[in-house]
Design a protein around this motif. Structure first.
Motif, mmCIF file in Angstrom:
data_model
loop_
_atom_site.group_PDB
_atom_site.id
_atom_site.type_symbol
_atom_site.label_atom_id
_atom_site.label_comp_id
_atom_site.label_asym_id
_atom_site.label_seq_id
_atom_site.Cartn_x
_atom_site.Cartn_y
_atom_site.Cartn_z
ATOM 1 N N LEU A 34 14.885 74.052 -44.926
ATOM 2 C CA LEU A 34 14.802 72.606 -44.736
ATOM 3 C C LEU A 34 16.194 71.996 -44.614
ATOM 4 O O LEU A 34 16.439 71.159 -43.749
ATOM 5 N N GLN A 35 17.118 72.435 -45.470
ATOM 6 C CA GLN A 35 18.488 71.930 -45.411
ATOM 7 C C GLN A 35 19.138 72.293 -44.080
ATOM 8 O O GLN A 35 19.845 71.482 -43.477
ATOM 9 N N GLY A 36 18.892 73.500 -43.604
ATOM 10 C CA GLY A 36 19.438 73.924 -42.317
ATOM 11 C C GLY A 36 18.910 73.078 -41.171
ATOM 12 O O GLY A 36 19.660 72.662 -40.282
ATOM 13 N N LYS A 37 17.606 72.791 -41.195
ATOM 14 C CA LYS A 37 17.013 71.952 -40.147
ATOM 15 C C LYS A 37 17.561 70.539 -40.219
ATOM 16 O O LYS A 37 17.854 69.919 -39.205
ATOM 17 N N ARG A 38 17.695 70.007 -41.425
ATOM 18 C CA ARG A 38 18.230 68.660 -41.601
ATOM 19 C C ARG A 38 19.668 68.595 -41.089
ATOM 20 O O ARG A 38 20.046 67.661 -40.386
ATOM 21 N N SER A 39 20.480 69.592 -41.435
ATOM 22 C CA SER A 39 21.871 69.624 -40.982
ATOM 23 C C SER A 39 21.948 69.655 -39.461
ATOM 24 O O SER A 39 22.801 68.993 -38.862
ATOM 25 N N LYS A 40 21.048 70.406 -38.843
ATOM 26 C CA LYS A 40 21.041 70.492 -37.380
ATOM 27 C C LYS A 40 20.706 69.132 -36.767
ATOM 28 O O LYS A 40 21.364 68.691 -35.816
ATOM 29 N N VAL A 41 19.698 68.446 -37.308
ATOM 30 C CA VAL A 41 19.302 67.136 -36.791
ATOM 31 C C VAL A 41 20.431 66.128 -36.980
ATOM 32 O O VAL A 41 20.759 65.360 -36.062
ATOM 33 N N VAL A 42 21.050 66.127 -38.157
ATOM 34 C CA VAL A 42 22.159 65.208 -38.443
ATOM 35 C C VAL A 42 23.317 65.470 -37.481
ATOM 36 O O VAL A 42 23.893 64.545 -36.907
ATOM 37 N N GLY A 43 23.643 66.743 -37.290
ATOM 38 C CA GLY A 43 24.727 67.110 -36.389
ATOM 39 C C GLY A 43 24.455 66.671 -34.956
ATOM 40 O O GLY A 43 25.348 66.166 -34.272
ATOM 41 N N GLU A 44 23.224 66.852 -34.508
ATOM 42 C CA GLU A 44 22.869 66.437 -33.152
ATOM 43 C C GLU A 44 22.938 64.922 -33.004
ATOM 44 O O GLU A 44 23.405 64.412 -31.980
ATOM 45 N N TYR A 45 22.497 64.184 -34.013
ATOM 46 C CA TYR A 45 22.551 62.718 -33.956
ATOM 47 C C TYR A 45 24.006 62.243 -33.887
ATOM 48 O O TYR A 45 24.350 61.385 -33.077
ATOM 49 N N PHE A 46 24.855 62.813 -34.736
ATOM 50 C CA PHE A 46 26.277 62.452 -34.750
ATOM 51 C C PHE A 46 26.909 62.770 -33.400
ATOM 52 O O PHE A 46 27.635 61.962 -32.819
ATOM 53 N N GLU A 47 26.595 63.937 -32.871
ATOM 54 C CA GLU A 47 27.133 64.335 -31.569
ATOM 55 C C GLU A 47 26.650 63.380 -30.466
ATOM 56 O O GLU A 47 27.413 63.022 -29.565
ATOM 57 N N ASN A 48 25.397 62.935 -30.544
ATOM 58 C CA ASN A 48 24.866 61.997 -29.550
ATOM 59 C C ASN A 48 25.590 60.653 -29.606
ATOM 60 O O ASN A 48 25.840 60.037 -28.560
ATOM 61 N N LEU A 49 25.925 60.181 -30.810
ATOM 62 C CA LEU A 49 26.675 58.921 -30.935
ATOM 63 C C LEU A 49 28.041 59.038 -30.257
ATOM 64 O O LEU A 49 28.503 58.110 -29.585
ATOM 65 N N ILE A 50 28.681 60.190 -30.427
ATOM 66 C CA ILE A 50 30.000 60.407 -29.816
ATOM 67 C C ILE A 50 29.861 60.617 -28.303
ATOM 68 O O ILE A 50 30.628 60.047 -27.519
ATOM 69 N N SER A 51 28.870 61.386 -27.900
ATOM 70 C CA SER A 51 28.669 61.633 -26.470
ATOM 71 C C SER A 51 28.355 60.339 -25.723
ATOM 72 O O SER A 51 28.820 60.143 -24.591
ATOM 73 N N SER A 52 27.597 59.447 -26.349
ATOM 74 C CA SER A 52 27.310 58.146 -25.728
ATOM 75 C C SER A 52 28.598 57.357 -25.528
ATOM 76 O O SER A 52 28.793 56.711 -24.487
ATOM 77 N N ALA A 53 29.486 57.405 -26.520
ATOM 78 C CA ALA A 53 30.779 56.732 -26.381
ATOM 79 C C ALA A 53 31.590 57.361 -25.262
ATOM 80 O O ALA A 53 32.198 56.646 -24.445
ATOM 81 N N CYS A 54 31.594 58.677 -25.187
ATOM 82 C CA CYS A 54 32.343 59.364 -24.123
ATOM 83 C C CYS A 54 31.804 58.971 -22.750
ATOM 84 O O CYS A 54 32.581 58.746 -21.812
ATOM 85 N N ASP A 55 30.474 58.877 -22.626
ATOM 86 C CA ASP A 55 29.869 58.448 -21.361
ATOM 87 C C ASP A 55 30.296 57.021 -21.017
ATOM 88 O O ASP A 55 30.630 56.718 -19.872
ATOM 89 N N TYR A 56 30.261 56.140 -22.014
ATOM 90 C CA TYR A 56 30.660 54.747 -21.815
ATOM 91 C C TYR A 56 32.115 54.668 -21.342
ATOM 92 O O TYR A 56 32.423 53.985 -20.362
ATOM 93 N N TYR A 57 33.020 55.396 -22.011
ATOM 94 C CA TYR A 57 34.429 55.359 -21.637
ATOM 95 C C TYR A 57 34.663 55.954 -20.252
ATOM 96 O O TYR A 57 35.522 55.497 -19.511
ATOM 97 N N ARG A 58 33.863 56.951 -19.879
ATOM 98 C CA ARG A 58 33.990 57.539 -18.543
ATOM 99 C C ARG A 58 33.548 56.547 -17.478
ATOM 100 O O ARG A 58 34.239 56.333 -16.481
ATOM 101 N N VAL A 59 32.395 55.891 -17.674
ATOM 102 C CA VAL A 59 31.882 54.919 -16.716
ATOM 103 C C VAL A 59 32.852 53.743 -16.559
ATOM 104 O O VAL A 59 33.045 53.224 -15.464
ATOM 105 N N GLN A 60 33.494 53.343 -17.643
ATOM 106 C CA GLN A 60 34.447 52.228 -17.621
ATOM 107 C C GLN A 60 35.841 52.660 -17.150
ATOM 108 O O GLN A 60 36.761 51.844 -17.129
ATOM 109 N N SER A 61 36.012 53.929 -16.789
ATOM 110 C CA SER A 61 37.296 54.504 -16.356
ATOM 111 C C SER A 61 38.378 54.337 -17.424
ATOM 112 O O SER A 61 39.551 54.148 -17.120
#
Length: 197
Positions: A34-61
């Motif tokens: 359960l802890q392993g699954k939770r860590s994976k979900v948390v990690g993916e959510y955190f990565e998605n928040l950063i990836s969304s920012a990277c996409d935003y900064y790329r679109v805005q040049s």
């Protein structure tokens, strides 16, 4: 007349008969699963928040930043599953993200999340520490993006992370001590370049 098996690890039929301890070692601990699954979900959510920012900064040049892929070596294909394979990591992880911000400066950073009230310097591997230091020495903008329970987000300069023991007197830091490095976040992204570009 029944034969008594002198090897206590075998049953009367000659098959392995593990002790309770050995049997328990084979059973997966549901708490750890359960802890392993939770860590994976948390990690993916955190990565998605950063990836969304990277996409935003790329679109805005403003910047072009990409997640650093983990170096993997394919070992063998998975039978009857085209395009899938069994692989292993070739070497320890590198810093999580690399790119360039407008004007040509390289940017390299690591991302770490914690649900605790502190984050330890040791959360980065030696290879990640070495990689950030090398990029820093070459003039890249280097830092560690830290999330505390998805409530507080900080862009900690590499030198502050590297010299944590000297600055804070210990090899961990609390959120309140990072206040000057705070960055804003929305429900969709961490504004990790605010104040830089």
């Amino acid at each position: 007349m029944s034969r008594v098996n002198k090897d206590h690890r075998k049953n009367a039929e000659g098959y392995n008969d593990p002790t309770a301890f050995e049997a328990m070692k084979r059973v997966k601990d549901p708490r750890r699963q359960l802890q392993g699954k939770r860590s994976k979900v948390v990690g993916e959510y955190f990565e998605n928040l950063i990836s969304s920012a990277c996409d935003y900064y790329r679109v805005q040049s403003i910047a072009h930043i990409e997640k650093t892929p983990e170096p993997m070596k394919p070992l063998k294909p998975v039978p009857r599953q085209p395009g899938r394979f069994i692989a292993c990591f070739e070497k320890a992880a590198q810093p999580d993200y690399k790119g360039t911000i407008r004007g040509g400066q390289a940017i390299v950073f690591e991302a770490k999340h914690t649900d605790n009230d502190r984050i330890e310097r040791g959360r980065l591997t030696q290879e990640q520490l070495d990689g950030l230091e090398k990029h820093y020495q070459l003039g890249a903008l280097t830092f560690v993006v830290v999330s505390f329970a998805f409530q507080d987000f900080f862009r900690v300069p590499w030198t502050a992370w590297r010299d944590m023991k000297k600055i804070y007197g210990r090899k961990y830091v609390k959120a309140e001590e990072l206040e000057s490095y705070r960055v804003k976040a929305t429900s969709q992204m961490i504004l990790l370049l605010s104040g830089i570009t």
